[in-house]
Design a protein around this motif. Structure first.
Motif, short mmCIF file in Angstrom:
data_model
loop_
_atom_site.label_atom_id
_atom_site.label_comp_id
_atom_site.label_asym_id
_atom_site.label_seq_id
_atom_site.Cartn_x
_atom_site.Cartn_y
_atom_site.Cartn_z
N GLU A 82 35.16 39.31 41.80
CA GLU A 82 35.25 37.95 41.84
C GLU A 82 34.30 37.30 41.13
N MET A 83 34.43 36.30 40.35
CA MET A 83 33.46 35.50 39.53
C MET A 83 33.72 34.08 39.80
N PHE A 100 32.88 21.46 47.35
CA PHE A 100 32.23 21.79 46.15
C PHE A 100 33.42 21.93 45.13
N ALA A 101 33.12 21.56 43.91
CA ALA A 101 34.15 21.99 42.91
C ALA A 101 33.81 23.33 42.29
N TYR A 102 34.97 23.83 41.75
CA TYR A 102 34.52 25.32 41.26
C TYR A 102 35.62 25.76 40.61
N ARG A 103 35.42 26.88 39.65
CA ARG A 103 36.58 27.53 39.04
C ARG A 103 36.25 29.22 39.53
N SER A 104 37.32 29.90 39.69
CA SER A 104 37.13 31.39 40.11
C SER A 104 38.03 32.22 39.67
N ILE A 105 37.68 33.44 39.68
CA ILE A 105 38.68 34.30 39.23
C ILE A 105 38.53 35.42 40.45
N MET A 106 39.54 36.21 41.12
CA MET A 106 39.59 37.30 42.04
C MET A 106 40.73 38.28 41.62
N ASP A 153 39.27 48.14 34.33
CA ASP A 153 40.87 47.71 34.16
C ASP A 153 41.25 47.02 35.18
N VAL A 154 41.16 45.68 34.80
CA VAL A 154 41.86 44.71 35.97
C VAL A 154 43.29 44.68 36.01
N ALA A 155 43.86 45.07 37.29
CA ALA A 155 45.09 45.29 37.12
C ALA A 155 45.95 43.90 37.57
N ARG A 156 45.27 43.19 38.42
CA ARG A 156 45.76 42.00 38.69
C ARG A 156 44.65 40.93 38.76
N PHE A 157 44.68 39.84 38.48
CA PHE A 157 43.76 38.73 38.99
C PHE A 157 44.56 37.35 39.09
N THR A 158 43.78 36.60 39.87
CA THR A 158 44.49 35.19 39.92
C THR A 158 43.18 34.18 39.62
N GLY A 159 43.50 32.89 39.22
CA GLY A 159 42.29 31.99 39.16
C GLY A 159 42.66 30.98 40.07
N LYS A 160 41.55 30.16 40.46
CA LYS A 160 41.67 28.98 41.09
C LYS A 160 40.62 28.00 40.87
#
Length: 166
Positions: A82-83, A100-106, A153-160
């Motif tokens: 998570e970032m 809160f305004a944010y941008r994230s990757i999980m 090695d990131v297999a899967r990620f999403t952003g929000k």
């Protein structure tokens, strides 16, 4: 598509590039844990245009984190990542309208220990290029021997993201 989901490849990369810390979640004999780490990354697009994300991390070679990350040796260990980037408080007329305004990757992937000196230098270089672009990257004596370098090695990620109010 979820309300705040980020799907555009360029926007996903911009989020990764803006974040300075990745939180890595793993499991060991004591249970689950999360550790924040500085990182570098490689970003490539596969034949279909899908982004492939590789994270580079470093740490001491001993301790709970190093033992968990290296538990399966070259076979790697499953982890979660998570970032996020904080983009400010969203205000409102009453307490519950604040947010809160944010941008994230999980995401999820596998973490691998890096043993080769050449690969360690590459990983440390990627970290420095992300953390401090243009900073000197000379490694002092003994750094490679006492520094553990890890690759996820990131297999899967999403952003929000949640946009700040105009």
């Amino acid at each position: 598509m979820a309300k705040r989901e980020v799907r555009e490849t360029s926007e996903l990369r911009a989020i990764v590039d803006s974040c300075q810390t990745v939180r890595v979640g793993a499991v060991d004999e004591e249970g689950m844990f999360i550790v924040p780490m500085s990182f570098g990354y490689d970003w490539e697009l596969d034949e279909s245009g899908t982004p492939r994300l590789t994270l580079w991390l470093h740490s001491a070679g001993a301790g709970r984190k190093a033992a968990a990350f290296g538990a399966n040796g070259n076979a790697g260990v499953d982890v979660a990542i998570e970032m996020d980037c904080e983009d400010g408080v969203i205000t409102g007329p009453y307490a519950c309208s604040y947010s809160f305004a944010y941008r994230s990757i999980m995401g999820t992937g596998r973490i691998y220990p890096i043993a080769s000196g050449e690969d360690k230098v590459y990983g440390l270089t990627r970290i420095m290029e992300h953390m401090a672009p243009g900073a000197p990257q000379a490694l002092g004596p003994g750094v490679l021997d006492r520094t553990a370098v890890w690759r996820i090695d990131v297999a899967r990620f999403t952003g929000k993201q949640r946009q700040p109010k105009a």
